[in-house]
Design an enzyme around this catalytic site. Sequence first.
Site, mmCIF file in Angstrom:
data_model
loop_
_atom_site.group_PDB
_atom_site.id
_atom_site.type_symbol
_atom_site.label_atom_id
_atom_site.label_comp_id
_atom_site.label_asym_id
_atom_site.label_seq_id
_atom_site.Cartn_x
_atom_site.Cartn_y
_atom_site.Cartn_z
ATOM 1 N N SER A 48 0.850 -1.189 0.000
ATOM 2 C CA SER A 48 0.000 0.000 0.000
ATOM 3 C C SER A 48 0.887 1.240 0.000
ATOM 4 O O SER A 48 2.011 1.209 0.536
ATOM 5 C CB SER A 48 -0.897 0.018 1.241
ATOM 6 O OG SER A 48 -1.504 1.290 1.430
ATOM 7 N N TYR A 94 -2.936 -1.445 10.042
ATOM 8 C CA TYR A 94 -2.874 -1.628 8.592
ATOM 9 C C TYR A 94 -1.574 -1.060 8.024
ATOM 10 O O TYR A 94 -0.884 -1.722 7.228
ATOM 11 C CB TYR A 94 -4.075 -0.956 7.941
ATOM 12 C CG TYR A 94 -4.090 -1.069 6.429
ATOM 13 C CD1 TYR A 94 -4.484 -2.243 5.810
ATOM 14 C CD2 TYR A 94 -3.705 0.009 5.628
ATOM 15 C CE1 TYR A 94 -4.498 -2.352 4.430
ATOM 16 C CE2 TYR A 94 -3.725 -0.088 4.247
ATOM 17 C CZ TYR A 94 -4.108 -1.275 3.648
ATOM 18 O OH TYR A 94 -4.108 -1.378 2.272
#
Length: 250
Positions: A138, A151
């Site tokens: 990400s 995350y």
Amino acid sequence: MNFTDQTVIVTGGGSGIGRAAALRFAELGANLAVVDRNPDAAAETAAKAGPKALAVTADVSDSASVRAMVTSVVDAFGRIDVLCNNAGFGFPGTVLEIDEDSWDQLMAVNVKGVFLCSKHCIPELAKTGEGRIVNTSSYTAAVGIPDRAAYVASKGAVSALTRAMALDHVGQGIRVNAVAPGTVNSPYFAKMIDQSPNPQALLDELNGRAPMERMGRPEEIAEAIVWLASRESSFATGSVLTIDGGTSAW
């Protein structure tokens, strides 16, 4: 790009980026293994992909489940050429707000899942002399965002593990790369918008994260995954390819 006679595994292939990547690999001729812990989602993607697709139910955080997945794919297709470690999820919270069980569950899928799938697939990938692994990281691994501590930490680990595996296995002819998406209009965000007390405000916020003033489409990230998995990217290993509409450039 052509994946005829090549076997591709896509974890988290039941929806979102994983489904888009799986369908694109199928279009390019791959023997496809759609892996998801939701059997209905895996089956739906495999049905859309066509007769050369196999639906596999597996929990990437469980070693026995991953070993069984690898066995079923090799039994079906005889080989593994590409592993796409895409399975993952996220939830909000700072380190003060996240409980230990939630942290452990996220790390088990997002990080341990990449470790386990790679560990059990690399012996098969090495047999081809040109195995490829593509991990889904990400943009947050590089820039960070608020209220997503677990995350962000997990995706930082994925990017770091990508570089480590690239160096460890280059001598076996295996290339390891990652794609780092920005905010993508996936089922995860669609559900979040639908449940928001002010859907339009949240949609505007999500679109406003990128200088391009929109979210990405799963198909756009899929194209990057497929390129990194292809022979056309033959000089790329240890790379993290950011596809985020310019967000990390701010």
